[in-house]
Design a protein around this motif. Structure first.
Motif, PDB file in Angstrom:
ATOM      1  N   VAL A  94       4.345  -7.642 -10.955  1.00 21.15           N
ATOM      2  CA  VAL A  94       4.119  -6.309 -10.397  1.00 21.15           C
ATOM      3  C   VAL A  94       4.376  -5.234 -11.449  1.00 21.15           C
ATOM      4  N   HIS A  95       5.323  -5.501 -12.340  1.00 20.76           N
ATOM      5  CA  HIS A  95       5.656  -4.500 -13.365  1.00 20.76           C
ATOM      6  C   HIS A  95       4.461  -4.168 -14.256  1.00 20.76           C
ATOM      7  N   LEU A  96       3.526  -5.104 -14.411  1.00 21.50           N
ATOM      8  CA  LEU A  96       2.355  -4.852 -15.249  1.00 21.50           C
ATOM      9  C   LEU A  96       1.456  -3.786 -14.619  1.00 21.50           C
ATOM     10  N   LEU A  97       1.301  -3.840 -13.302  1.00 18.55           N
ATOM     11  CA  LEU A  97       0.543  -2.803 -12.607  1.00 18.55           C
ATOM     12  C   LEU A  97       1.293  -1.479 -12.629  1.00 18.55           C
ATOM     13  N   VAL A  98       2.585  -1.528 -12.438  1.00 13.97           N
ATOM     14  CA  VAL A  98       3.411  -0.312 -12.489  1.00 13.97           C
ATOM     15  C   VAL A  98       3.265   0.368 -13.847  1.00 13.97           C
ATOM     16  N   GLU A  99       3.304  -0.403 -14.904  1.00 19.30           N
ATOM     17  CA  GLU A  99       3.160   0.171 -16.246  1.00 19.30           C
ATOM     18  C   GLU A  99       1.784   0.817 -16.430  1.00 19.30           C
ATOM     19  N   GLU A 100       0.750   0.204 -15.889  1.00 14.76           N
ATOM     20  CA  GLU A 100      -0.587   0.774 -15.993  1.00 14.76           C
ATOM     21  C   GLU A 100      -0.663   2.116 -15.264  1.00 14.76           C
ATOM     22  N   LYS A 115      12.841   1.605 -14.894  1.00 18.42           N
ATOM     23  CA  LYS A 115      12.869   0.998 -16.235  1.00 18.42           C
ATOM     24  C   LYS A 115      13.689  -0.288 -16.235  1.00 18.42           C
ATOM     25  N   ASP A 116      14.780  -0.293 -15.484  1.00 20.10           N
ATOM     26  CA  ASP A 116      15.599  -1.511 -15.373  1.00 20.10           C
ATOM     27  C   ASP A 116      14.805  -2.632 -14.711  1.00 20.10           C
ATOM     28  N   ALA A 117      14.039  -2.290 -13.682  1.00 21.76           N
ATOM     29  CA  ALA A 117      13.244  -3.292 -12.976  1.00 21.76           C
ATOM     30  C   ALA A 117      12.193  -3.900 -13.891  1.00 21.76           C
ATOM     31  N   ILE A 118      11.548  -3.067 -14.694  1.00 24.57           N
ATOM     32  CA  ILE A 118      10.532  -3.562 -15.624  1.00 24.57           C
ATOM     33  C   ILE A 118      11.156  -4.522 -16.635  1.00 24.57           C
ATOM     34  N   GLN A 119      12.302  -4.142 -17.171  1.00 22.47           N
ATOM     35  CA  GLN A 119      12.999  -5.013 -18.126  1.00 22.47           C
ATOM     36  C   GLN A 119      13.406  -6.328 -17.469  1.00 22.47           C
ATOM     37  N   ASN A 120      13.909  -6.256 -16.254  1.00 23.62           N
ATOM     38  CA  ASN A 120      14.327  -7.466 -15.541  1.00 23.62           C
ATOM     39  C   ASN A 120      13.144  -8.370 -15.233  1.00 23.62           C
ATOM     40  N   ALA A 121      11.998  -7.780 -14.904  1.00 26.65           N
ATOM     41  CA  ALA A 121      10.808  -8.576 -14.604  1.00 26.65           C
ATOM     42  C   ALA A 121      10.323  -9.314 -15.843  1.00 26.65           C
ATOM     43  N   PRO A 135       0.803  -1.224   0.000  1.00 29.46           N
ATOM     44  CA  PRO A 135       0.000   0.000   0.000  1.00 29.46           C
ATOM     45  C   PRO A 135       0.836   1.274   0.000  1.00 29.46           C
ATOM     46  N   ILE A 136       1.896   1.304   0.794  1.00 28.15           N
ATOM     47  CA  ILE A 136       2.753   2.489   0.828  1.00 28.15           C
ATOM     48  C   ILE A 136       3.341   2.756  -0.548  1.00 28.15           C
ATOM     49  N   TYR A 137       3.802   1.707  -1.199  1.00 36.65           N
ATOM     50  CA  TYR A 137       4.442   1.863  -2.509  1.00 36.65           C
ATOM     51  C   TYR A 137       3.450   2.372  -3.555  1.00 36.65           C
ATOM     52  N   PHE A 138       2.303   1.751  -3.672  1.00 39.56           N
ATOM     53  CA  PHE A 138       1.371   2.129  -4.734  1.00 39.56           C
ATOM     54  C   PHE A 138       0.703   3.475  -4.480  1.00 39.56           C
ATOM     55  N   LYS A 139       0.570   3.854  -3.222  1.00 32.15           N
ATOM     56  CA  LYS A 139       0.023   5.178  -2.918  1.00 32.15           C
ATOM     57  C   LYS A 139       1.015   6.290  -3.247  1.00 32.15           C
TER      58      LYS A 139
END
Length: 201
Positions: free
Chosen positions: A189-195, A162-168, A36-40
């Motif tokens: 998790v990267h899919l939600l981050v991208e959204e 961006k590195d994390a998304i590529q690594n995921a 929750p802390i992260y996504f908020k």
């Protein structure tokens, strides 16, 4: 013919007019603090995007059930269930993913711990490690003791996102069959981050 696009329960088309359409995300998390802390922390413009985050501290199947209940009571453009493999059984973990998808929800899972997503900001990791090791590695990488209540992880990690998304994505490509409960380490998790990133101005 039925639409090929699944829509979350609670979704209702919005009328378009002179005012900008508001987007609403429901994110129901297993963890009470870290997720929750992260996504908020995502800096989306609150006048056009709402991120409704719930941290339950419950098992994956309960997370899906709660998301289903919450989405019945209000309308959302996207409903996400966020949970880890942790010590839950392979059957419980995989069945929760299937149940969520059956409701038309999206899943941001991590096997084994959400902190894998944090580690992928720094380097590629393709071997499973203990949850204690995640904390130790993160403490070394961020230069201080990592704690699940860290309120500034988004800010610490954003330059490496961006590195994390590529690594995921690279990590998911390592697995020939879809069995998230056995694919350790892995994450979506990267899919939600991208959204969410699509709405940052």
């Amino acid at each position: 013919m039925a639409s090929k696009t699944r829509r979350s329960r609670g979704y209702r088309p919005r009328r378009t007019g002179t005012r900008e359409v508001r987007k609403r995300f429901l994110i129901v998390c297993e963890g009470k603090k870290t997720e929750p802390i992260y996504f908020k922390s995502f800096p989306v413009p609150t006048q056009v995007v709402t991120i409704d985050v719930h941290g339950l501290g419950r098992n994956p199947n309960t997370i899906v059930d709660e998301a289903n209940q919450l989405s019945r009571n209000s309308e959302y453009d996207q409903v996400w269930c966020v949970f880890d493999r942790d010590s839950f059984s392979l059957q419980d973990f995989n069945s929760a993913i299937q149940k969520a998808e059956g409701h038309g929800f999206k899943v941001a899972y991590t096997n084994e711990s959400f902190e894998l997503w944090y580690l992928l900001h720094f380097h590629f990791l393709d071997s499973g490690i203990s949850r204690t090791s995640y904390k130790e590695k993160l403490s070394t990488l961020i230069g201080r003791t990592y704690d699940k209540c860290c309120s500034d992880m988004y800010d610490i990690l954003i330059e490496k996102q961006k590195d994390a998304i590529q690594n995921a994505y690279r990590l998911l490509e390592n697995y020939s069959s879809a069995n998230p409960g056995r694919d350790n380490p892995s994450t979506t998790v990267h899919l939600l981050v991208e959204e969410l990133n699509q709405h940052i101005q």
